[in-house]
Structure formats: structure tokens, C-alpha cells
Design a protein around this motif. Structure first.
Motif, PDB file in Angstrom:
ATOM      1  N   UNK A  52       0.813  -1.210   0.000  1.00  0.00           N
ATOM      2  CA  UNK A  52       0.000   0.000   0.000  1.00  0.00           C
ATOM      3  C   UNK A  52       0.847   1.261   0.000  1.00  0.00           C
ATOM      4  N   UNK A  53       1.959   1.228   0.732  1.00  0.00           N
ATOM      5  CA  UNK A  53       2.864   2.380   0.768  1.00  0.00           C
ATOM      6  C   UNK A  53       3.570   2.578  -0.576  1.00  0.00           C
ATOM      7  N   UNK A  54       3.884   1.470  -1.255  1.00  0.00           N
ATOM      8  CA  UNK A  54       4.495   1.597  -2.584  1.00  0.00           C
ATOM      9  C   UNK A  54       3.550   2.307  -3.540  1.00  0.00           C
ATOM     10  N   UNK A  55       2.262   1.985  -3.434  1.00  0.00           N
ATOM     11  CA  UNK A  55       1.264   2.661  -4.265  1.00  0.00           C
ATOM     12  C   UNK A  55       1.217   4.146  -3.893  1.00  0.00           C
ATOM     13  N   UNK A  56       1.251   4.443  -2.583  1.00  0.00           N
ATOM     14  CA  UNK A  56       1.234   5.847  -2.151  1.00  0.00           C
ATOM     15  C   UNK A  56       2.428   6.617  -2.727  1.00  0.00           C
TER      16      UNK A  56
END
Length: 101
Positions: A52-56
Motif C-alpha cells: 500500500x505504501x508503494x502505491x502511495x
């Protein structure tokens, strides 16, 4: 981001398809590996949090798909909470196109 899918065998023997918005799951779930239920959920929290953080980082917002997948896994795990020694086995990993990973 490259989506990853993997099939897991739940403690009752049913197969469940899981998804990650990132290939980070490759670092947390090995095909053929069996994980104690609590460990599977904890690995899911870690892997999906990173995904999810990579997407952010790339798009400016946390991936709701990662959050939904985690919630689904937590709900499913709660249903097996009374089973002593419950395990989840990773059956296979595939890319979005269905090719083995």
C-alpha cells in the motif's frame, strides 16, 4: 504496479484467491509453505502495508485494495480462531496475467 495473486488453502481445506497490488508478497509468502494462522495474518499485514505504501509513493494515495485484502484475510482468520494448530498453505503465486511467479 504489478499485481500479484496467490492461492491459499485455508484451515478447512478451501482454496482462497488472494491479491496484492505489489510483488512484495514474494518476500513474505513462498509457494508450498504452510504458515500458522496468526503468522499468516501478521505476514499479510506487513506485506500489504508495504504494498500500500508503494502505491502511495507512486500515485500519492494508499491502495484501498491492500486495505480491503487485509480486512478480508483478518475476517477469514477470525472464523478459524478456535481451531488449534490452524495453518494456511500457499498453493501458488501468479501474476495478473495468470503466469506462474
Amino acid at each position: 504496479m504489478p499485481e500479484m495473486y496467490f492461492d491459499v488453502r485455508r484451515p478447512d481445506g478451501l482454496i482462497q484467491r488472494c491479491c496484492s497490488p505489489s510483488t512484495t508478497v514474494e518476500d513474505y509468502f513462498a509457494p508450498g509453505a504452510a504458515y500458522e494462522l496468526a503468522e499468516f495474518v501478521e505476514r499479510s499485514r506487513t506485506a500489504l502495508g508495504i504494498a500500500g505504501e508503494r502505491v502511495r509513493e507512486k500515485f500519492g494515495f494508499f491502495c484501498t485494495g491492500a486495505s480491503e485484502q487485509l480486512a478480508r484475510r483478518e475476517r477469514t482468520a477470525a472464523a478459524y480462531g478456535d481451531i488449534s494448530g490452524a495453518v494456511v498453505t500457499v498453493e501458488a503465486r501468479t501474476g495478473a496475467d495468470g503466469s506462474p511467479r
